[in-house]
Design an enzyme around this catalytic site. Structure first.
Site, PDB file in Angstrom:
ATOM      1  N   LYS A 176       0.859  -1.186   0.000  1.00 12.31           N
ATOM      2  CA  LYS A 176       0.000   0.000   0.000  1.00 12.31           C
ATOM      3  C   LYS A 176       0.892   1.232   0.000  1.00 12.31           C
ATOM      4  CE  LYS A 176      -3.417   2.536   2.853  1.00 12.31           C
ATOM      5  NZ  LYS A 176      -4.272   2.532   4.052  1.00 12.31           N
ATOM      6  N   LYS A 210      -9.935  12.962   8.364  1.00 11.55           N
ATOM      7  CA  LYS A 210      -9.397  12.547   9.662  1.00 11.55           C
ATOM      8  C   LYS A 210      -9.292  13.763  10.580  1.00 11.55           C
ATOM      9  CE  LYS A 210      -6.468   8.686   8.151  1.00 11.55           C
ATOM     10  NZ  LYS A 210      -7.127   7.626   8.923  1.00 11.55           N
ATOM     11  N   ASP A 269       1.473   6.270   5.416  1.00 10.99           N
ATOM     12  CA  ASP A 269       0.513   5.317   4.862  1.00 10.99           C
ATOM     13  C   ASP A 269       1.047   4.650   3.592  1.00 10.99           C
ATOM     14  OD1 ASP A 269      -1.853   4.052   5.431  1.00 10.99           O
ATOM     15  OD2 ASP A 269      -3.122   5.474   4.345  1.00 10.99           O
ATOM     16  N   GLU A 311      -9.720   3.757   2.324  1.00 11.45           N
ATOM     17  CA  GLU A 311      -9.267   3.849   0.932  1.00 11.45           C
ATOM     18  C   GLU A 311      -8.269   2.753   0.557  1.00 11.45           C
ATOM     19  OE1 GLU A 311      -7.824   5.395   3.341  1.00 11.45           O
ATOM     20  OE2 GLU A 311      -5.733   4.943   2.932  1.00 11.45           O
ATOM     21  N   ARG A 368      -8.131  -0.470   1.041  1.00 11.49           N
ATOM     22  CA  ARG A 368      -8.715  -1.671   0.424  1.00 11.49           C
ATOM     23  C   ARG A 368      -9.211  -1.377  -0.989  1.00 11.49           C
ATOM     24  NH1 ARG A 368     -12.930  -1.905   5.298  1.00 11.49           N
ATOM     25  NH2 ARG A 368     -11.168  -0.851   6.251  1.00 11.49           N
TER      26      ARG A 368
HETATM   27  N1  BES Z   1      -4.275   4.396   6.858  1.00 12.49           N
HETATM   28  C1  BES Z   1      -5.401   4.196   7.688  1.00 12.49           C
HETATM   29  C2  BES Z   1      -5.162   3.188   8.796  1.00 12.49           C
HETATM   30  C3  BES Z   1      -4.267   3.623   9.913  1.00 12.49           C
HETATM   31  C4  BES Z   1      -4.768   4.350  10.965  1.00 12.49           C
HETATM   32  C5  BES Z   1      -2.956   3.238   9.927  1.00 12.49           C
HETATM   33  C6  BES Z   1      -3.946   4.696  12.009  1.00 12.49           C
HETATM   34  C7  BES Z   1      -2.130   3.581  10.981  1.00 12.49           C
HETATM   35  C8  BES Z   1      -2.644   4.313  12.018  1.00 12.49           C
HETATM   36  C9  BES Z   1      -6.564   3.662   6.855  1.00 12.49           C
HETATM   37  O1  BES Z   1      -6.635   4.138   5.567  1.00 12.49           O
HETATM   38  C10 BES Z   1      -7.812   4.094   7.556  1.00 12.49           C
HETATM   39  O2  BES Z   1      -8.032   5.252   7.640  1.00 12.49           O
HETATM   40  N2  BES Z   1      -8.565   3.139   8.044  1.00 12.49           N
HETATM   41  C11 BES Z   1      -9.764   3.418   8.752  1.00 12.49           C
HETATM   42  C12 BES Z   1     -10.805   2.415   8.309  1.00 12.49           C
HETATM   43  C13 BES Z   1     -12.176   2.721   8.787  1.00 12.49           C
HETATM   44  C14 BES Z   1     -12.695   3.981   8.130  1.00 12.49           C
HETATM   45  C15 BES Z   1     -13.065   1.560   8.469  1.00 12.49           C
HETATM   46  C16 BES Z   1      -9.477   3.307  10.231  1.00 12.49           C
HETATM   47  O3  BES Z   1      -8.687   2.436  10.625  1.00 12.49           O
HETATM   48  O4  BES Z   1      -9.990   4.113  10.982  1.00 12.49           O
HETATM   49 ZN    ZN Z   2      -4.880   4.703   4.723  1.00 15.22          ZN
HETATM   50 MN    MN Z   3      -7.656   5.973   5.469  1.00 15.99          MN
END
Ligand code: BES
Ligand code: ZN
Ligand code: MN
Length: 494
Positions: free
Chosen positions: A264, A276, A287, A348, A350
């Site tokens: 990724k 966020k 990321d 995003e 996935r």
């Molecule tokens: N890149 C983030 C995941 C992440 C969060 C990695 C914190 C490291 C630290 C990913 O794209 C994301 O935002 N995931 C969301 C998914 C949710 C919206 C279902 C998450 O983990 O909050």
């Molecule tokens: Zn992400």
């Molecule tokens: Mn994200």
């Protein structure tokens, strides 16, 4: 840093710069410490006793002007109870030693710690661990600093009573692997205004100049449109920085099916319209750590010229809010034909991975390993030292678990074979939703991906908790899980 191995050096004969000398609990001296103590007329023991340094783990002292010893300084480090040192305690001892040594600028260090008996660690892994930890401890990202930090010294591992010559391989492997890890860290630590998807593709192309058996193919926005990578494109739509997928083909074994490493590479994840919170949002430059790990791994694979057929993929993309961004509510057709209803633009990862997972079917892969900072939920589940593993193949996941234990780059398997998880991904309007905003977030993300991996053996590594760590409350890339990935490939060759 320079690393060499020496068999037996008598510290009283050579004017050495520094030696690192282990002692055990209750003033028990290691073999070499005993020798020095005798030559120096009990000087070592006397000083230790005066200072109550009895050898507990990480007790330490630096001695100067030792009688009858030409060596300028002796760094004494407590190693705990003799015969009770294990791999984890050894890591503590090494970390402590290097953290103190790096404050000085000794030209050369004679390292007697490799001579300790550690019951769950052979010489090969002792040297691998040591070099990894030293390099990890002295790493600094100083590209944008006026005062650059460099620590350089020659480390001589002293091995006294050993017929084991695995240290040759250990040193060669460690040097090359840790250089690859450093390259991954340097790439991941770059700010998102420099490290864009295009930049990732430039770094990928650079590899072809250095290694003859690497070829790189770039999929740009035009190609993506032609192919129908619609979810990939939709994630990128709000960003000025255009998406690029870099496909790095390394082939040194034409007979076998390829092993695909897919990283990724979201170079910045703002969350998009599902924005966020601003707290720590700068960390979302990390990321792309999955892509960085793939990039570093390819360096190592090519440098060692491993007899494997590997395709590394950097899934470069940026997730930004904009008038042109994709929205919650949009329904988008993936490359596979599955329609996805967007419920959260922050899920995003996935969405870019699923189109590539479909695209790579054409390579007829032996194994597919995706590495992604995919979910905050994985950090909640496993914390910051163990990556999540989810897979559709127990054969492949067992291999990964084995490699992760050997390399001490740990993963833990989470289940994806329960229908309840899949039920969370149901949509009333399309085939799937992209985010269930619900329980078991690391698992449901993997379940989403598994809908696109039916044609091959696949394992997903969620590195959201392990891809970076904190020094002084500030983030720093870790280069994980490169050690595990390379060990997996080593085991495939055997
Ligand atoms: N890149 C983030 C995941 C992440 C969060 C990695 C914190 C490291 C630290 C990913 O794209 C994301 O935002 N995931 C969301 C998914 C949710 C919206 C279902 C998450 O983990 O909050
Ligand atoms: Zn992400
Ligand atoms: Mn994200």
């Amino acid at each position: 840093m320079e690393y060499t191995v020496n068999k037996i050096v008598f510290p009283n004969k050579n004017p050495l710069d520094c030696i690192v000398l282990p002692i055990y609990e209750k003033y028990k001296l290691s073999k070499i410490a005993k020798k020095i103590n005798i030559i120096s007329n009990n000087y070592i023991l006397n000083i230790l006793k005066e200072n109550n340094i009895e050898g507990k783990i990480n007790q330490n002292i630096i001695l100067y002007r030792i009688p009858n010893i030409l060596c300028k300084r002796i760094f004494i480090i407590g190693c705990g109870i003799k015969n009770k040192i294990n791999r984890n305690k050894n890591k503590l001892i090494i970390n402590n030693t290097i953290n103190i040594l790096k404050k000085y600028s000794f030209k050369e260090v004679n390292w007697y710690l490799t001579d300790l008996k550690i019951y769950d660690l052979n010489l090969y892994w002792n040297i691998r661990d040591t070099i990894y930890l030293i390099e990890h401890n002295i790493y600094s990202f100083h590209k944008f600093k006026k005062n650059k930090y460099f620590f350089k010294t020659k480390i001589k591992f002293i091995i006294t009573n050993n017929n084991d010559d695995t240290y040759h391989d250990a040193i060669t492997h460690a040097k090359i692997i840790n250089l690859g890890i450093k390259k991954a860290k340097d790439l991941a630590n770059l700010p998102p205004n420099i490290c864009t998807p295009k930049y990732l593709s430039k770094k990928a192309k650079e590899l072809t100049k250095k290694y003859q058996n690497i070829n790189v193919k770039i999929i740009n926005i035009k190609n993506m449109k032609k192919l129908g990578m619609n979810t990939y494109l939709s994630v990128s739509r709000g960003a000025k920085n255009k998406p690029f997928i870099s496909i790095i083909k390394y082939n040194n074994n034409y007979k076998s099916k390829p092993i695909i490493l897919l990283g990724k590479g979201i170079t910045f994840d703002s969350g998009g319209l599902s924005l966020k919170p601003s707290n720590n949002m700068e960390e979302m430059k990390y990321d792309m750590c999955g892509a960085a790990a793939v990039y570093g791994s390819l360096h190592i694979i090519a440098e060692l010229q491993l007899p494997v057929n590997v395709i590394g993929i950097l899934a470069g993309c940026e997730n930004m809010p904009d008038g042109n961004s994709y929205r919650p509510g949009d329904i988008i057709k993936t490359l596979s034909g599955i329609n996805v209803e967007i419920t959260n633009t922050d899920a995003e990862g996935r969405l870019i991975l699923c189109d590539i997972l479909t695209y790579i079917e054409k390579y007829n892969p032996k194994y597919v390993i995706d590495i992604a900072t995919l979910t905050g939920a994985c950090v909640v589940a496993l914390g910051t030292n163990i990556s999540g593993l989810m897979s559709n193949s127990s054969k492949l996941s067992n291999k990964i678990i084995k490699a992760s234990l050997e390399a001490d780059d740990r993963v833990w398997k989470l289940p994806i074979d329960d229908i309840n998880y899949f039920n969370q991904l149901k949509s009333n309007s399309a085939d799937l939703i992209n985010s269930s905003n619900h329980i078991a977030g690391a698992i449901t993300a993997a379940c989403f991906l598994s809908k696109f991996t039916k044609k091959y053996n696949w394992v997903h590594i969620d590195i959201a908790g392990t891809a970076w760590y904190y020094i002084n409350n500030k983030a720093m890339a870790s280069g994980r899980p490169i050690n595990m990935l390379i060990q997996f490939l080593f085991n495939e060759i055997k």
